[in-house]
Enzyme design. Structure first.
Site, PDB file in Angstrom:
ATOM      1  N   GLU A  37       0.880  -1.071   0.012  1.00  9.65           N
ATOM      2  CA  GLU A  37      -0.108   0.020  -0.091  1.00  9.65           C
ATOM      3  C   GLU A  37       0.853   1.149  -0.124  1.00  9.65           C
ATOM      4  O   GLU A  37       2.013   1.342   0.841  1.00  9.65           O
ATOM      5  CB  GLU A  37      -0.941  -0.063   1.344  1.00  9.65           C
ATOM      6  N   ARG A 262       4.873 -12.819   9.403  1.00 12.16           N
ATOM      7  CA  ARG A 262       5.618 -11.585   9.257  1.00 12.16           C
ATOM      8  C   ARG A 262       7.155 -11.487  10.033  1.00 12.16           C
ATOM      9  O   ARG A 262       7.226 -12.271  11.033  1.00 12.16           O
ATOM     10  CB  ARG A 262       4.646 -10.451   9.539  1.00 12.16           C
ATOM     11  N   LYS A 272       4.469   0.788   9.416  1.00 15.11           N
ATOM     12  CA  LYS A 272       4.508   1.916   8.979  1.00 15.11           C
ATOM     13  C   LYS A 272       3.957   2.947   9.613  1.00 15.11           C
ATOM     14  O   LYS A 272       4.285   4.122   9.688  1.00 15.11           O
ATOM     15  CB  LYS A 272       3.674   1.731   7.527  1.00 15.11           C
TER      16      LYS A 272
END
Ligand code: ATP
Ligand code: MG
Length: 560
Positions: A37, A262, A272
């Site tokens: 994104e 992850r 982020k």
């Protein structure tokens, strides 16, 4: 196939893919994608995903797309898009002409939504966000059906079109899938597919008043692109039934979602949202601050693509979440730079030495090896004269027993030069050592030493006359604790390491360093690996410390 070569061990994703190829699923095709994104810069966790997705495509003769998942217009912009492209390319991967945006599919996604409504599998809900939240139920209690759930197809089509045209206010309606409000999986309790937003989108401008939700856009984008293996992180495992349900309802090409753990790294944050806070609230200088684990930060810090790829290889892929020690990342860059970085002598905190028996106006050139690990790297000359600098902490006036560096009356070797002996310590009025007077032994020149002397210490040094001044920035871990996000009561920023940056304004380097360009990496002998920062100018070189030569934190935590 006729060869006896031992089969290398494969990870669980490779084994799924190999089985699919064997079964000729999708005609044996392997097609992955990396779907960021564009709402921030990429970090080392994304690098893991990039190496995995592009790596699998390379390994199985497949393709990997770069797809921007741009469905949140308020948070996304072109600066992020460009930084992401730069980072993926820098890592050494190519998406060729396959650069896609979820926003490219907005029309197609809208048509799919209409198809779903026509099947009686989606409806417009006028409930407020609070009501929807309440009616969703909990993990232990089923949800409640919305009073708008049984609207007719015609009414839903009409309302959905008006949502698209911008007739309604934000938050006043959503389009939901009609699945099962009592499903044990909350994601199947009539999840939202579209919300109203009168926002300007970085690519589609003001054209759209509705924006697709992640689950809707993601699976369908995978399908549209013909992705075969849609690899994502573990938190999406619970979304998989929805991913499958939507594709099944629409009867479109059905990629397989596969989840892996992850990357979490100690002593830093990999989110982020948190990185954005550090940048916006100026805890760090920007997205490429060498202390944060963004790819651009690591690049500026001196990390190489090879080091990052090796790191990704070493950590592998797993099905269970864990935390990787940041020391492993540091090890990877050390390992790479040890092979590739030329050595330079740089004195970070200089103390002057005068060699009282060396002719004052004489300079001789000494030969130094550029990289003992790389015979191709050659050698260089360093001027040597009667005045040189050594590192301040390589001298102690009153040393403990095992101090093998310089102290009064003791001898050490200057690397590539001579053995010297400290004869006299010069101090200023405050009692601080400002200079040492030493003698050198002409019989001990490196390479032609005839003295038979043995000394335990070898020091790096720089010549006074020809020394090159540089600013050196010593970066350290940004947080003082292994997991700054562990304590939910506390703000992770409370754990910022106050010494994460120490600037040494006047380091002195051997003159060959003047040929180093921005981005180049070198080893300062005995001090660590350093990279020339973009703040460098003709007047002043600026170096960032990439990593120390040894893991200094390991010792500290063992003491605990
Ligand atoms: P963050 O949690 O940092 O905000 P994100 O998952 O929202 O990251 P995306 O841009 O959606 O960021 O991520 C793009 C891809 O990178 C996704 O496939 C995601 O699964 C993967 N990814 C993100 N963070 C990590 C991580 N820490 N380790 C491995 N893969 C990751
Ligand atoms: Mg995401």
């Amino acid at each position: 196939m006729g060869n006896t070569e031992e089969k290398k061990s494969v990870n669980f994703i490779e084994s799924i893919i190999e089985q699919d190829i064997e079964n000729n699923k999708n005609g044996g095709r392997v097609h992955t994608r990396f779907p960021p994104e564009p709402n921030g810069y990429l970090h080392i966790g994304h690098a893991k995903s990039i190496c995995l997705n592009f790596g699998l495509a390379e390994q199985y003769n497949g393709l990997c797309n770069l797809r921007f998942d741009d469905t949140n217009p308020e948070k996304e912009n072109d600066e992020y898009v460009n930084s992401i492209k730069k980072d993926v390319a820098w890592l050494g991967f190519s998406w060729e002409d396959r650069e896609y945006f979820a926003s490219d599919y907005f029309d197609q996604l809208y048509k799919y939504a209409i198809a779903l409504i026509k099947k009686g599998k989606a409806y417009v809900d006028d409930s407020t966000p609070e009501e929807i939240n309440r009616m969703r139920g909990t993990t232990t209690q089923p949800g409640e059906e919305s009073p708008y759930r049984n609207r007719s197809v015609e009414e839903n089509l009409d309302l959905f079109q008006k949502m698209k045209e911008g007739v309604f206010e934000e938050g006043s309606k959503i389009l939901r899938a009609k699945i099962d409000m009592s499903s044990p999986n909350i994601h199947l309790r009539d999840p939202a597919l579209y919300r109203i937003k009168h926002a300007n989108h970085h690519r589609t401008g003001d054209e759209w008043h509705i924006y697709p939700m992640y689950d809707w856009a993601h699976g369908l984008s995978d399908s549209i692109e013909g992705v075969t293996h849609s690899i994502c992180t573990l938190e999406f495992e619970v979304h998989r039934p929805l991913y499958d349900w939507l594709l099944d309802q629409l009867e479109v090409f059905h990629p397989q979602q596969i989840e892996f753990a992850r990357l979490n790294l100690s002593y830093t944050v990999l989110s982020k949202r948190k990185l954005l806070q550090l940048v916006e609230e100026k805890y760090v200088e920007g997205w490429d601050d060498p202390r944060i684990p963004t790819i651009s930060g690591l690049r500026r810090r001196g990390y190489t693509p090879a080091a990052i790829k090796n790191f990704a290889q070493k950590i592998g892929v797993a099905k269970r979440d864990g935390v990787v020690d940041v020391a492993l990342l540091e090890f990877s860059v050390r390992e790479d730079l040890n092979k590739t970085a030329n050595r330079v002598m740089g004195v970070l905190d200089p103390l002057k030495i005068t060699l009282i028996n060396y002719p004052e106006d004489k300079t001789e050139m000494l030969t130094a090896v550029n990289n003992p690990e790389d015979p191709e790297a050659g050698s260089r000359e360093i001027p040597f004269g009667s005045e040189i600098y050594i590192e301040r902490d390589d001298f102690m006036e009153d040393p403990p027993r095992k101090f093998f560096r310089l102290s009064p009356g003791k001898e050490v070797r200057l690397k590539y030069a001579y053995i010297i002996k400290c004869e006299e310590v010069v101090k200023d009025e405050a009692g601080e050592v400002v200079e040492l007077k030493c003698t050198y032994d002409p019989e001990t020149r490196s390479g032609s030493d005839t003295s038979g002397k043995k000394v335990k210490g070898t020091l790096h040094w720089a010549p006074v006359k020809e020394a090159l001044k540089a600013e050196v920035r010593l970066y350290d871990r940004l947080f003082t604790v292994e997991n700054p996000s562990a304590d939910k009561e506390k703000d992770f920023k409370e754990f910022i390491n106050p010494d994460s940056l120490v600037v040494l304004p006047e380091a002195l380097l051997e003159p060959s360093a003047k040929n180093i360009a921005v981005g180049d990496r070198v080893q300062f002998e005995r001090k660590g690996y350093f990279c020339v920062d973009r703040d460098s100018s003709n007047e002043k070189l600026v170096f960032n410390r990439t990593v120390t030569l040894r893991d200094t934190w390991a010792k500290m935590s063992k003491k605990k």
